[in-house]
Design an enzyme around this catalytic site. Sequence first.
Site, PDB file in Angstrom:
ATOM      1  N   GLN A 107       0.843  -1.204   0.000  1.00 43.71           N
ATOM      2  CA  GLN A 107       0.000   0.000   0.000  1.00 43.71           C
ATOM      3  C   GLN A 107       0.872   1.246   0.000  1.00 43.71           C
ATOM      4  O   GLN A 107       1.819   1.353   0.787  1.00 43.71           O
ATOM      5  CB  GLN A 107      -0.913  -0.010   1.235  1.00 43.71           C
ATOM      6  CG  GLN A 107      -1.911   1.137   1.252  1.00 43.71           C
ATOM      7  CD  GLN A 107      -2.878   1.058   2.435  1.00 43.71           C
ATOM      8  OE1 GLN A 107      -2.790   0.147   3.270  1.00 43.71           O
ATOM      9  NE2 GLN A 107      -3.789   2.007   2.501  1.00 43.71           N
ATOM     10  N   HIS A 159      -8.637   2.296  -0.511  1.00 45.64           N
ATOM     11  CA  HIS A 159      -9.101   2.362  -1.904  1.00 45.64           C
ATOM     12  C   HIS A 159      -9.143   0.977  -2.511  1.00 45.64           C
ATOM     13  O   HIS A 159      -8.297   0.143  -2.217  1.00 45.64           O
ATOM     14  CB  HIS A 159      -8.218   3.294  -2.746  1.00 45.64           C
ATOM     15  CG  HIS A 159      -6.752   3.002  -2.667  1.00 45.64           C
ATOM     16  ND1 HIS A 159      -5.984   3.382  -1.585  1.00 45.64           N
ATOM     17  CD2 HIS A 159      -5.916   2.357  -3.508  1.00 45.64           C
ATOM     18  CE1 HIS A 159      -4.731   2.977  -1.780  1.00 45.64           C
ATOM     19  NE2 HIS A 159      -4.660   2.345  -2.936  1.00 45.64           N
TER      20      HIS A 159
HETATM   21  P1  AMP Z   1      -1.640   1.579  -3.573  1.00 46.45           P
HETATM   22  O1  AMP Z   1      -0.301   0.940  -3.816  1.00 46.45           O
HETATM   23  O2  AMP Z   1      -2.742   0.559  -3.561  1.00 46.45           O
HETATM   24  O3  AMP Z   1      -1.652   2.467  -2.344  1.00 46.45           O
HETATM   25  O4  AMP Z   1      -1.913   2.453  -4.850  1.00 46.45           O
HETATM   26  C1  AMP Z   1      -2.090   3.832  -4.866  1.00 46.45           C
HETATM   27  C2  AMP Z   1      -2.558   4.194  -6.254  1.00 46.45           C
HETATM   28  O5  AMP Z   1      -2.954   5.549  -6.252  1.00 46.45           O
HETATM   29  C3  AMP Z   1      -1.501   4.016  -7.349  1.00 46.45           C
HETATM   30  O6  AMP Z   1      -1.999   3.138  -8.358  1.00 46.45           O
HETATM   31  C4  AMP Z   1      -1.322   5.446  -7.884  1.00 46.45           C
HETATM   32  O7  AMP Z   1      -1.100   5.480  -9.280  1.00 46.45           O
HETATM   33  C5  AMP Z   1      -2.632   6.099  -7.503  1.00 46.45           C
HETATM   34  N1  AMP Z   1      -2.587   7.553  -7.325  1.00 46.45           N
HETATM   35  C6  AMP Z   1      -1.723   8.250  -6.566  1.00 46.45           C
HETATM   36  N2  AMP Z   1      -1.998   9.559  -6.631  1.00 46.45           N
HETATM   37  C7  AMP Z   1      -3.071   9.696  -7.451  1.00 46.45           C
HETATM   38  C8  AMP Z   1      -3.832  10.812  -7.916  1.00 46.45           C
HETATM   39  N3  AMP Z   1      -3.544  12.078  -7.552  1.00 46.45           N
HETATM   40  N4  AMP Z   1      -4.862  10.583  -8.756  1.00 46.45           N
HETATM   41  C9  AMP Z   1      -5.158   9.324  -9.130  1.00 46.45           C
HETATM   42  N5  AMP Z   1      -4.487   8.226  -8.720  1.00 46.45           N
HETATM   43  C10 AMP Z   1      -3.441   8.418  -7.899  1.00 46.45           C
END
Ligand code: AMP
Length: 117
Positions: free
Chosen positions: A93, A99
């Site tokens: 994460q 999410h």
């Molecule tokens: P995780 O590793 O599950 O915490 O993934 C976080 C996700 O959030 C990643 O796939 C990023 O590309 C996405 N992310 C981070 N910042 C943004 C943003 N401002 N808008 C859309 N997606 C984002």
Amino acid sequence: MNNCIFCKIVKKEIPCNKIHEDEDILAFNDIHPAAPVHFLLIPKLHIDSLAGTQDSHQNLLGKMLLLAPRLAKEQGCEDGFRTIINTGRVGGQEVFHLHFHIIGGRERLPGMIHHQG
Ligand code: AMP
Ligand code: ZN
């Protein structure tokens, strides 16, 4: 949560490519898509991770899960999709606001789990 990027998106302090919003939930495209369809489903309420959920979140979590296939279909996932919830350090994460990743497209997604031994 002051410094949470997804709370800032909820508060519209940071823009997003929104695909759904209601009083409890926001869905928007991932900024670094892993497939033709890749959006995130988040509660407007700040919850750090799936490991930080409580009984009081039951309705919210149910609502999010029920919404996922509906939005996936709207986004063009006619034949299935993948739902990923990364949790904590071991889960990889990066953003600590709960999410669901919804990932799909036309091609079958690659296998994710490599079995040991
Ligand atoms: P995780 O590793 O599950 O915490 O993934 C976080 C996700 O959030 C990643 O796939 C990023 O590309 C996405 N992310 C981070 N910042 C943004 C943003 N401002 N808008 C859309 N997606 C984002
Ligand atoms: Zn947050």
